[in-house]
Scaffold this motif. Structure first.
Motif, PDB file in Angstrom:
ATOM      1  N   UNK A 176       0.844  -1.182   0.000  1.00  0.00           N
ATOM      2  CA  UNK A 176       0.000   0.000   0.000  1.00  0.00           C
ATOM      3  C   UNK A 176       0.884   1.238   0.000  1.00  0.00           C
ATOM      4  N   UNK A 177       0.499   2.232  -0.793  1.00  0.00           N
ATOM      5  CA  UNK A 177       1.296   3.449  -0.851  1.00  0.00           C
ATOM      6  C   UNK A 177       0.358   4.635  -1.122  1.00  0.00           C
ATOM      7  N   UNK A 178       0.924   5.783  -1.465  1.00  0.00           N
ATOM      8  CA  UNK A 178       0.082   6.942  -1.733  1.00  0.00           C
ATOM      9  C   UNK A 178       0.547   7.656  -2.997  1.00  0.00           C
ATOM     10  N   UNK A 179      -0.104   8.789  -3.309  1.00  0.00           N
ATOM     11  CA  UNK A 179       0.182   9.473  -4.570  1.00  0.00           C
ATOM     12  C   UNK A 179       1.306  10.506  -4.446  1.00  0.00           C
ATOM     13  N   UNK A 180       1.942  10.569  -3.285  1.00  0.00           N
ATOM     14  CA  UNK A 180       2.954  11.604  -3.114  1.00  0.00           C
ATOM     15  C   UNK A 180       4.230  11.235  -3.873  1.00  0.00           C
ATOM     16  N   UNK A 181       5.176  12.173  -3.867  1.00  0.00           N
ATOM     17  CA  UNK A 181       6.428  11.957  -4.601  1.00  0.00           C
ATOM     18  C   UNK A 181       7.229  10.804  -4.017  1.00  0.00           C
ATOM     19  N   UNK A 182       7.006  10.504  -2.747  1.00  0.00           N
ATOM     20  CA  UNK A 182       7.752   9.409  -2.135  1.00  0.00           C
ATOM     21  C   UNK A 182       6.969   8.099  -2.192  1.00  0.00           C
ATOM     22  N   UNK A 183       5.772   8.140  -2.711  1.00  0.00           N
ATOM     23  CA  UNK A 183       4.920   6.963  -2.733  1.00  0.00           C
ATOM     24  C   UNK A 183       5.075   6.161  -4.001  1.00  0.00           C
ATOM     25  N   UNK A 184       4.042   6.199  -4.798  1.00  0.00           N
ATOM     26  CA  UNK A 184       4.001   5.362  -5.997  1.00  0.00           C
ATOM     27  C   UNK A 184       5.099   5.742  -6.988  1.00  0.00           C
ATOM     28  N   UNK A 185       5.547   6.997  -6.937  1.00  0.00           N
ATOM     29  CA  UNK A 185       6.584   7.418  -7.886  1.00  0.00           C
ATOM     30  C   UNK A 185       7.880   6.640  -7.675  1.00  0.00           C
ATOM     31  N   UNK A 186       8.204   6.414  -6.388  1.00  0.00           N
ATOM     32  CA  UNK A 186       9.430   5.662  -6.100  1.00  0.00           C
ATOM     33  C   UNK A 186       9.312   4.226  -6.593  1.00  0.00           C
ATOM     34  N   UNK A 187       8.103   3.676  -6.479  1.00  0.00           N
ATOM     35  CA  UNK A 187       7.900   2.311  -6.961  1.00  0.00           C
ATOM     36  C   UNK A 187       8.087   2.253  -8.474  1.00  0.00           C
ATOM     37  N   UNK A 188       7.607   3.306  -9.146  1.00  0.00           N
ATOM     38  CA  UNK A 188       7.733   3.322 -10.601  1.00  0.00           C
ATOM     39  C   UNK A 188       9.163   3.619 -11.040  1.00  0.00           C
ATOM     40  N   UNK A 189       9.931   4.230 -10.149  1.00  0.00           N
ATOM     41  CA  UNK A 189      11.316   4.556 -10.489  1.00  0.00           C
ATOM     42  C   UNK A 189      12.283   3.461 -10.060  1.00  0.00           C
ATOM     43  N   UNK A 190      11.752   2.478  -9.356  1.00  0.00           N
ATOM     44  CA  UNK A 190      12.636   1.424  -8.850  1.00  0.00           C
ATOM     45  C   UNK A 190      13.244   0.667 -10.030  1.00  0.00           C
ATOM     46  N   UNK A 191      14.447   0.114  -9.809  1.00  0.00           N
ATOM     47  CA  UNK A 191      15.139  -0.572 -10.907  1.00  0.00           C
ATOM     48  C   UNK A 191      14.319  -1.687 -11.544  1.00  0.00           C
ATOM     49  N   UNK A 192      13.480  -2.275 -10.731  1.00  0.00           N
ATOM     50  CA  UNK A 192      12.688  -3.396 -11.232  1.00  0.00           C
ATOM     51  C   UNK A 192      11.793  -2.957 -12.398  1.00  0.00           C
ATOM     52  N   UNK A 193      11.342  -1.716 -12.334  1.00  0.00           N
ATOM     53  CA  UNK A 193      10.503  -1.193 -13.408  1.00  0.00           C
ATOM     54  C   UNK A 193      11.358  -0.531 -14.475  1.00  0.00           C
ATOM     55  N   UNK A 194      12.310   0.301 -14.024  1.00  0.00           N
ATOM     56  CA  UNK A 194      13.068   1.134 -14.961  1.00  0.00           C
ATOM     57  C   UNK A 194      13.992   0.316 -15.843  1.00  0.00           C
ATOM     58  N   UNK A 195      14.574  -0.751 -15.253  1.00  0.00           N
ATOM     59  CA  UNK A 195      15.581  -1.484 -16.018  1.00  0.00           C
ATOM     60  C   UNK A 195      14.999  -2.630 -16.822  1.00  0.00           C
ATOM     61  N   UNK A 196      13.704  -2.766 -16.782  1.00  0.00           N
ATOM     62  CA  UNK A 196      13.060  -3.799 -17.571  1.00  0.00           C
ATOM     63  C   UNK A 196      12.253  -3.118 -18.665  1.00  0.00           C
ATOM     64  N   UNK A 197      12.793  -3.165 -19.882  1.00  0.00           N
ATOM     65  CA  UNK A 197      12.158  -2.444 -20.988  1.00  0.00           C
ATOM     66  C   UNK A 197      10.795  -3.033 -21.348  1.00  0.00           C
ATOM     67  N   UNK A 198      10.605  -4.277 -20.945  1.00  0.00           N
ATOM     68  CA  UNK A 198       9.331  -4.922 -21.310  1.00  0.00           C
ATOM     69  C   UNK A 198       8.272  -4.756 -20.225  1.00  0.00           C
ATOM     70  N   UNK A 199       8.636  -4.083 -19.152  1.00  0.00           N
ATOM     71  CA  UNK A 199       7.718  -3.957 -18.029  1.00  0.00           C
ATOM     72  C   UNK A 199       6.447  -3.199 -18.434  1.00  0.00           C
TER      73      UNK A 199
END
Lengths: 203, 175
Positions: free
Chosen positions: B103-126
Motif C-alpha cells: 500500500x502506498x500513496x500518490x505523493x512523490x515518495x509513494x508510488x513514484x518511487x515504486x515506478x522509479x525502482x530498478x525493477x521497473x526502470x531497467x526492464x524495458x518490457x515492463x
C-alpha cells in the motif's frame, strides 16, 4: 522680522507614461480576449503536468460533474445544427427552426433526448436554473444516448476530437462508463482536460 | 525653511516674453477609466486553452486468441482504491503467484518511487496495468496517469479490475 512665506505648490505628477501603458494594456487585452463561454455546469478538474493544449476547434467536450451527470457539448455552431437534425431523425423527434437555433447557441447540455424539446423551449434563465438539477445524458448500456451523440457528431465532422472534462470527485465508475461508451463507438484516443501543475524537477 | 522665490523678471533686456504655458490636463478620470477597463479585461480574459492529457485506449480486439499473453515477470499492477489509497504488486495477480501487495500513496515518495525502482526502470518490457476500483475517484486516475508520465513509463494500460484483484485489496486491508 518678516514671516517666511511657505509657497504651497500642488504636487503634480506627469501621468502620461502611465496612461500610455494603461491604454496599451487595455488594447492588448481587448484584442486578445475571448469571453469564456457559459457552461451548464462548473467542474473542478484535476491537475496534471501535461503540456498538450486542447485544439482550438472541432472539440467534443464531455463534462462529468461531481453528481455523476454527463453533459455534452460541441464547439461548432454549424455542426450542432446538423447534429440536432440527425439526432431528431434517429429518435423521431422534430425540432422547429427556433429550437435548432437555440440549440446551436448552447455550450453544453445534459438532458435526455425525450426532454430536449421542452429544455430548448425554456427561457435562458429558466434553463440555467434547470441545469442545476438536470438529469444528464443517459450513459447506461440500455439507451446510451451519449454514444449516439458522439457517433453522429463524428459522422458530421470526422476531424472532431473527444475531450473528457471530469470533476476531481467523480467516481471512477461513471468515468469508466463514459470511456466504455467511447470505445464502443471506436473512439480509442481521447483527451482528459486538466489543470496546470508544475513538473517535479528532481526525481 | 526658506524657499528661493523665482525671479519674475530679471530686468535685463526689457523685452517682454510671451509666457509659455504648458497645457495641463487633468488626466485622472481618464486614468481611472483606463484602469477600470484594464482590470475588467484582465479578469474576464481566458488566456490559455485548457490543457489536456492524451490517452490511447487499446483497441478492443475482435479475437481474444490472437493476443499475446503478458509474462508475469514483466507485469506490474497498480490498484486505485477508495479514499485515495493505492496498492501495487508485481506480477499478474494470479493466486498461485501469491503477490505481495504494497500500500502506498500518490505523493512523490509513494508510488513514484515504486515506478522509479530498478525493477521497473531497467526492464524495458515492463508493462504497468492500472486498475481503478469503482469506488476510486477520477482524480486518482488522472494522478496515476500523471505519475506514469512523470516517471516516463512507456508501457501502461488502463485495465478493468478483476475479482482476484478486489480480493487482494480486501486481504491487504484486512491485515
Amino acid at each position: 522680522m518678516p514671516k517666511v512665506k511657505v509657497k504651497r505648490t500642488k504636487p503634480t505628477l506627469d501621468m502620461t507614461p502611465m496612461v500610455d501603458l494603461a491604454f496599451l494594456l487595455v488594447t492588448f487585452f481587448m484584442l486578445t480576449t475571448q469571453f469564456s463561454p457559459e457552461e451548464a455546469v462548473i467542474v473542478d478538474t484535476p491537475s496534471s503536468v501535461s503540456e498538450i493544449r486542447l485544439p482550438e476547434s472541432n472539440v467534443i467536450t464531455i463534462t462529468v460533474d461531481k453528481n455523476d451527470r454527463v453533459f455534452f457539448g460541441v464547439d461548432s455552431k454549424q455542426v450542432k445544427e446538423v447534429l440536432l437534425n440527425k439526432m431528431a431523425g434517429k429518435y423521431g423527434v422534430s425540432f422547429s427552426p427556433t429550437e435548432v437555433e437555440t440549440f446551436s447557441l448552447l455550450t453544453n447540455f445534459g438532458v435526455p433526448m425525450n426532454r430536449l424539446k421542452s429544455y430548448l423551449a425554456m427561457e435562458t434563465d429558466a434553463r440555467k436554473n434547470y441545469d442545476k438539477q438536470a438529469p444528464g445524458i443517459p450513459i447506461d448500456s440500455v439507451g446510451n444516448e451519449l454514444g449516439d451523440w458522439v457517433h453522429q457528431t463524428r459522422l458530421s465532422n470526422p476531424k472532431v476530437v473527444v475531450a473528457i472534462k471530469g470533476d476531481q470527485d467523480v467516481s471512477f465508475e461513471t468515468v469508466q462508463k463514459v470511456i466504455n461508451t467511447l470505445q464502443d463507438k471506436k473512439v480509442n484516443r481521447f483527451n482528459l482536460i486538466t489543470d496546470m501543475e508544475n513538473r517535479p524537477q528532481n526525481l | 525653511m526658506a524657499e528661493v522665490q523665482e525671479k519674475a523678471d530679471s530686468g535685463k533686456g526689457g523685452k517682454k516674453r510671451s509666457k509659455k504655458m504648458s497645457v495641463h490636463l487633468d488626466m485622472t478620470p481618464m486614468v481611472d477609466l483606463a484602469f477600470l477597463l484594464l482590470t475588467f479585461f484582465m479578469l474576464t480574459t481566458t488566456f490559455s486553452k485548457p490543457q489536456t492529457m492524451e490517452i490511447n485506449m487499446p483497441v478492443k480486439p475482435d479475437n481474444e486468441e490472437e493476443q499475446i499473453a503478458l509474462k508475469a515477470s514483466n507485469a506490474m499492477t497498480i490498484i486505485l482504491g477508495e479514499d485515495d489509497k493505492v496498492f501495487y504488486y508485481f506480477g499478474l495477480g494470479a493466486p498461485e503467484e501469491n503477490p505481495e501487495v504494497i500500500e502506498t500513496d500518490y505523493s512523490a515518495t509513494g508510488i513514484r518511487q515504486a515506478l522509479l525502482s530498478p525493477r521497473v526502470k531497467q526492464n524495458a518490457k515492463m508493462t504497468v496495468m492500472v486498475k481503478p476500483l469503482e469506488t476510486s475517484r477520477y482524480k486518482n486516475m488522472v494522478d496515476i496517469l500523471d505519475e506514469l508520465k512523470i516517471t516516463d513509463t512507456k508501457k501502461f494500460a488502463l485495465v478493468e479490475i478483476t475479482d482476484t484483484d478486489k480480493q487482494l485489496v480486501q486481504t491487504k486491508l484486512g491485515q
